[in-house]
Design an enzyme around this catalytic site. Structure first.
Site, mmCIF file in Angstrom:
data_model
loop_
_atom_site.group_PDB
_atom_site.id
_atom_site.type_symbol
_atom_site.label_atom_id
_atom_site.label_comp_id
_atom_site.label_asym_id
_atom_site.label_seq_id
_atom_site.Cartn_x
_atom_site.Cartn_y
_atom_site.Cartn_z
ATOM 1 N N GLY A 25 0.773 -1.220 0.022
ATOM 2 C CA GLY A 25 -0.260 0.429 -0.119
ATOM 3 C C GLY A 25 0.826 0.824 0.195
ATOM 4 O O GLY A 25 2.337 0.459 -0.290
ATOM 5 N N LEU A 26 0.246 2.147 0.082
ATOM 6 C CA LEU A 26 1.036 3.407 -0.312
ATOM 7 C C LEU A 26 1.654 3.990 0.661
ATOM 8 O O LEU A 26 1.503 3.661 2.050
ATOM 9 C CB LEU A 26 -0.028 4.414 -0.358
ATOM 10 C CG LEU A 26 -0.644 4.593 -1.723
ATOM 11 C CD1 LEU A 26 -1.521 6.112 -1.464
ATOM 12 C CD2 LEU A 26 0.070 4.973 -2.586
ATOM 13 N N GLY A 74 2.166 5.390 4.209
ATOM 14 C CA GLY A 74 1.321 6.187 5.429
ATOM 15 C C GLY A 74 -0.130 5.383 5.573
ATOM 16 O O GLY A 74 -0.948 5.785 5.672
ATOM 17 N N LYS A 84 0.765 0.155 6.486
ATOM 18 C CA LYS A 84 1.672 -1.322 6.493
ATOM 19 C C LYS A 84 2.166 -1.767 8.191
ATOM 20 O O LYS A 84 2.124 -2.494 8.617
ATOM 21 C CB LYS A 84 2.545 -1.307 5.124
ATOM 22 C CG LYS A 84 1.913 -1.232 4.223
ATOM 23 C CD LYS A 84 2.779 -0.587 2.694
ATOM 24 C CE LYS A 84 3.848 -0.237 3.122
ATOM 25 N NZ LYS A 84 3.279 1.358 3.057
ATOM 26 N N SER A 85 3.021 -0.748 8.046
ATOM 27 C CA SER A 85 4.370 -1.191 9.461
ATOM 28 C C SER A 85 3.328 -0.975 10.572
ATOM 29 O O SER A 85 3.171 -1.731 11.019
ATOM 30 C CB SER A 85 5.121 0.320 10.000
ATOM 31 O OG SER A 85 5.512 0.126 8.431
ATOM 32 N N SER A 140 5.843 -2.146 -1.749
ATOM 33 C CA SER A 140 5.559 -2.714 -3.824
ATOM 34 C C SER A 140 4.912 -2.278 -4.521
ATOM 35 O O SER A 140 3.824 -3.097 -4.401
ATOM 36 C CB SER A 140 5.655 -4.290 -3.090
ATOM 37 O OG SER A 140 4.386 -4.437 -1.720
HETATM 38 N N1 LIG Z 1 10.064 8.197 -3.484
HETATM 39 C C1 LIG Z 1 9.668 7.327 -2.778
HETATM 40 N N2 LIG Z 1 8.956 6.972 -2.338
HETATM 41 C C2 LIG Z 1 8.264 5.982 -1.788
HETATM 42 N N3 LIG Z 1 8.864 5.915 -1.152
HETATM 43 C C3 LIG Z 1 9.701 7.161 -1.094
HETATM 44 C C4 LIG Z 1 10.338 7.615 -1.666
HETATM 45 N N4 LIG Z 1 11.193 7.907 -1.129
HETATM 46 C C5 LIG Z 1 11.495 7.550 0.420
HETATM 47 N N5 LIG Z 1 10.106 6.556 0.088
HETATM 48 C C6 LIG Z 1 10.122 5.990 1.315
HETATM 49 O O1 LIG Z 1 10.413 4.981 1.703
HETATM 50 C C7 LIG Z 1 9.641 4.665 2.237
HETATM 51 C C8 LIG Z 1 9.340 2.613 1.142
HETATM 52 O O2 LIG Z 1 10.088 2.016 0.977
HETATM 53 P P1 LIG Z 1 9.913 0.136 0.109
HETATM 54 O O3 LIG Z 1 10.973 -0.510 0.171
HETATM 55 O O4 LIG Z 1 8.539 0.004 1.030
HETATM 56 O O5 LIG Z 1 9.225 1.160 -1.424
HETATM 57 S S1 LIG Z 1 9.107 0.025 -2.253
HETATM 58 O O6 LIG Z 1 8.645 -1.220 -2.276
HETATM 59 O O7 LIG Z 1 10.440 -0.590 -2.935
HETATM 60 O O8 LIG Z 1 8.959 0.867 -4.075
HETATM 61 C C9 LIG Z 1 8.256 4.943 2.600
HETATM 62 O O9 LIG Z 1 8.107 4.293 3.519
HETATM 63 P P2 LIG Z 1 6.740 4.031 4.111
HETATM 64 O O10 LIG Z 1 5.790 4.989 4.918
HETATM 65 O O11 LIG Z 1 7.221 3.136 5.265
HETATM 66 O O12 LIG Z 1 6.314 3.167 3.053
HETATM 67 C C10 LIG Z 1 9.044 6.494 2.010
HETATM 68 O O13 LIG Z 1 9.260 6.927 3.720
HETATM 69 N N1 LIG Z 2 -6.770 2.934 11.433
HETATM 70 C C1 LIG Z 2 -5.110 2.492 11.718
HETATM 71 N N2 LIG Z 2 -4.791 1.755 10.956
HETATM 72 C C2 LIG Z 2 -3.288 2.003 11.039
HETATM 73 N N3 LIG Z 2 -2.760 3.327 10.799
HETATM 74 C C3 LIG Z 2 -3.191 4.685 11.475
HETATM 75 C C4 LIG Z 2 -4.634 4.473 12.086
HETATM 76 N N4 LIG Z 2 -5.270 5.590 11.758
HETATM 77 C C5 LIG Z 2 -4.185 5.976 12.071
HETATM 78 N N5 LIG Z 2 -3.232 5.734 11.256
HETATM 79 C C6 LIG Z 2 -1.445 6.137 11.506
HETATM 80 O O1 LIG Z 2 -1.574 6.015 10.502
HETATM 81 C C7 LIG Z 2 -0.168 6.497 10.406
HETATM 82 C C8 LIG Z 2 0.517 5.008 9.144
HETATM 83 O O2 LIG Z 2 2.016 5.259 9.196
HETATM 84 P P1 LIG Z 2 2.764 4.055 8.631
HETATM 85 O O3 LIG Z 2 2.683 2.543 9.325
HETATM 86 O O4 LIG Z 2 4.388 3.802 9.171
HETATM 87 O O5 LIG Z 2 2.312 3.702 7.102
HETATM 88 P P2 LIG Z 2 3.371 2.144 6.232
HETATM 89 O O6 LIG Z 2 4.164 1.597 6.818
HETATM 90 O O7 LIG Z 2 2.236 2.381 5.280
HETATM 91 O O8 LIG Z 2 3.988 4.158 5.162
HETATM 92 C C9 LIG Z 2 0.502 5.940 11.809
HETATM 93 O O9 LIG Z 2 0.692 6.846 11.952
HETATM 94 C C10 LIG Z 2 -0.347 5.356 12.431
HETATM 95 O O10 LIG Z 2 -0.916 5.715 13.721
#
Ligand SMILES: Nc1ncnc2c1ncn2[C@@H]1O[C@H](COP(=O)(O)OS(=O)(=O)O)[C@@H](OP(=O)(O)O)[C@H]1O
Ligand SMILES: Nc1ncnc2c1ncn2[C@@H]1O[C@H](COP(=O)(O)OP(=O)(O)O)[C@@H](O)[C@H]1O
Length: 208
Positions: free
Chosen positions: A34-35, A37, A40-41, A108
């Site tokens: 997923g996107l 934010g 996922k984590s 991904s």
């Molecule tokens: N250009 C760009 N696009 C998307 N994300 C970016 C980018 N640059 C840095 N980041 C940070 O890197 C995290 C995503 O890494 P991933 O290894 O999950 O990406 S991927 O699966 O290879 O597309 C992603 O973390 P998450 O927010 O946890 O998804 C971002 O914090």
């Molecule tokens: N219902 C919910 N389930 C999961 N996360 C939530 C929810 N509502 C708000 N959040 C917030 O959304 C954010 C998600 O961030 P994160 O887990 O790092 O996303 P990702 O790993 O996809 O980038 C966290 O700050 C989390 O506290």
């Protein structure tokens, strides 16, 4: 393509089935996609904790963390993302072989890359979890202020802004965190694992 030559696969003496018997649960990969934010984590770590508290062997492979080490030489081009996911798929396969319920939290964004990981594993060992939180919600959260940077043009090729995200066509589970709480998402996943007999009701009792 395998570049090494003169290599021979070494079968192990402890089988996957034997490990499963010892550990008392069936391993699999819960592949969160997923996107940035989308949650996922947050969900993966909460599920890992819940499983751990039940005495189950679980582990999260997280995008940001893996990019600090194993994949520190990869960026965010389509080719680098493809290699990122390929390596994680191989690592996840090793974890499953070791009997661990493995949770991966990577954007991904490409369907073909995720399908390639699915194909690495047995049919019931890959559980795709689509964290289908709308872009507007992810962007409003902007946990790491990366969307703001991407909108200002300070990051190029940011997923959802100027790089693609290909949604799964048939995920095993879909979660929209703008519609359900974290606790509901954790329950949804634990219920799935129990219904499909990866874990048993006995595993559901807290061990701590
Ligand atoms: N250009 C760009 N696009 C998307 N994300 C970016 C980018 N640059 C840095 N980041 C940070 O890197 C995290 C995503 O890494 P991933 O290894 O999950 O990406 S991927 O699966 O290879 O597309 C992603 O973390 P998450 O927010 O946890 O998804 C971002 O914090
Ligand atoms: N219902 C919910 N389930 C999961 N996360 C939530 C929810 N509502 C708000 N959040 C917030 O959304 C954010 C998600 O961030 P994160 O887990 O790092 O996303 P990702 O790993 O996809 O980038 C966290 O700050 C989390 O506290």
């Amino acid at each position: 393509m395998i570049k090494s030559q003169n290599i021979t696969w070494q079968p192990t003496k402890v089988t996957k089935a034997a490990r499963q018997n010892l550990l008392g649960h069936k391993p699999a990969v819960l592949w969160f996609t997923g996107l940035s934010g989308s949650g996922k984590s947050t969900i993966a770590m909460a599920v890992e904790k819940r499983l751990f508290e039940r005495g189950l062997n679980s582990y999260v492979l997280d995008g940001d963390n893996i990019r600090f080490g194993l994949n520190q030489n990869l960026g965010f081009t389509a080719t680098d993302r493809q290699e990122n996911i390929r390596r994680i798929g191989e690592v996840a396969k090793l974890f499953v072989d070791a009997g661990t319920i493995t949770l991966t939290a990577f954007i991904s964004p490409y369907r073909a890359d995720r399908d390639q990981v699915r194909a690495l594993l047995a049919a019931d060992e890959f559980i795709e979890v689509f964290v289908d939180t709308p872009l507007a919600v992810c962007e409003q959260r902007d946990v790491k202020q990366l969307y703001a940077k991407a909108r200002r043009g300070e990051i190029k090729g940011f997923t959802g802004v100027d790089a693609p995200y290909e949604a799964p066509l048939k995920p095993e589970l879909t979660i929209d965190t703008s519609q359900q709480s974290l606790a509901q998402s954790v329950d949804q996943i634990i219920d799935y694992l129990q219904a499909k007999q990866y874990i048993t009701a006995a595993n559901a009792e807290s061990q701590l």
